[in-house]
Design a protein around this motif. Sequence first.
Motif, mmCIF file in Angstrom:
data_model
loop_
_atom_site.group_PDB
_atom_site.id
_atom_site.type_symbol
_atom_site.label_atom_id
_atom_site.label_comp_id
_atom_site.label_asym_id
_atom_site.label_seq_id
_atom_site.Cartn_x
_atom_site.Cartn_y
_atom_site.Cartn_z
ATOM 1 N N SER A 55 0.669 -1.202 0.177
ATOM 2 C CA SER A 55 0.212 0.014 0.178
ATOM 3 C C SER A 55 0.911 1.134 0.045
ATOM 4 N N PRO A 104 2.467 2.940 -3.744
ATOM 5 C CA PRO A 104 1.885 4.093 -4.862
ATOM 6 C C PRO A 104 2.063 5.325 -4.324
ATOM 7 N N LYS A 105 2.289 5.515 -2.876
ATOM 8 C CA LYS A 105 2.765 6.950 -2.281
ATOM 9 C C LYS A 105 4.110 7.307 -2.522
ATOM 10 N N ASP A 142 5.717 7.676 -8.555
ATOM 11 C CA ASP A 142 4.803 8.449 -9.539
ATOM 12 C C ASP A 142 4.033 7.486 -10.245
ATOM 13 N N LYS A 143 2.805 8.278 -10.799
ATOM 14 C CA LYS A 143 1.885 7.317 -11.532
ATOM 15 C C LYS A 143 2.509 6.549 -12.713
ATOM 16 N N LYS A 144 3.576 7.181 -13.311
ATOM 17 C CA LYS A 144 4.162 6.697 -14.515
ATOM 18 C C LYS A 144 4.915 5.600 -14.166
ATOM 19 N N LEU A 179 4.578 3.681 -11.253
ATOM 20 C CA LEU A 179 3.903 2.502 -10.594
ATOM 21 C C LEU A 179 3.653 1.096 -10.965
ATOM 22 N N THR A 180 3.670 1.107 -12.356
ATOM 23 C CA THR A 180 3.258 -0.279 -12.891
ATOM 24 C C THR A 180 4.677 -0.912 -12.758
ATOM 25 N N ASN A 196 5.824 -2.038 -9.292
ATOM 26 C CA ASN A 196 4.813 -2.728 -8.506
ATOM 27 C C ASN A 196 5.176 -4.277 -9.176
#
Length: 111
Positions: free
Chosen positions: A42, A45-46, A49-51, A53-54, A57
Amino acid sequence: MALLLLIVPVAHYFRFLTVGLVLAITPILTTLNMCFYPAQMSALPKILDKKLLTQGNSLFSIAIKHRSGLQCVFRRFDYCTRRCFALFMELVGIFHRRSFVYPTENQNTNQ
């Protein structure tokens, strides 16, 4: 978790490290690790960055999954190393036994 992990080297330094202590700490650490894994997932993601994140992960999942795969590889390496050492020691023992001349009954009576 860090404090529990530090108990082992501190106990070794003060010479009170026992099997019972290690066996008592291990289930506690395992239980805590079960709680920390979802927290790590969890927090990802914090941190990223969103770019990214994949990719982050994926790398995190690979690291968790391959940890058990690497353990399997190291267990096989350990097994092979032990077997080779045991074979070597057996061969040394065979050659060591052959190098001795054991007295026979005839040699004992002549002396």
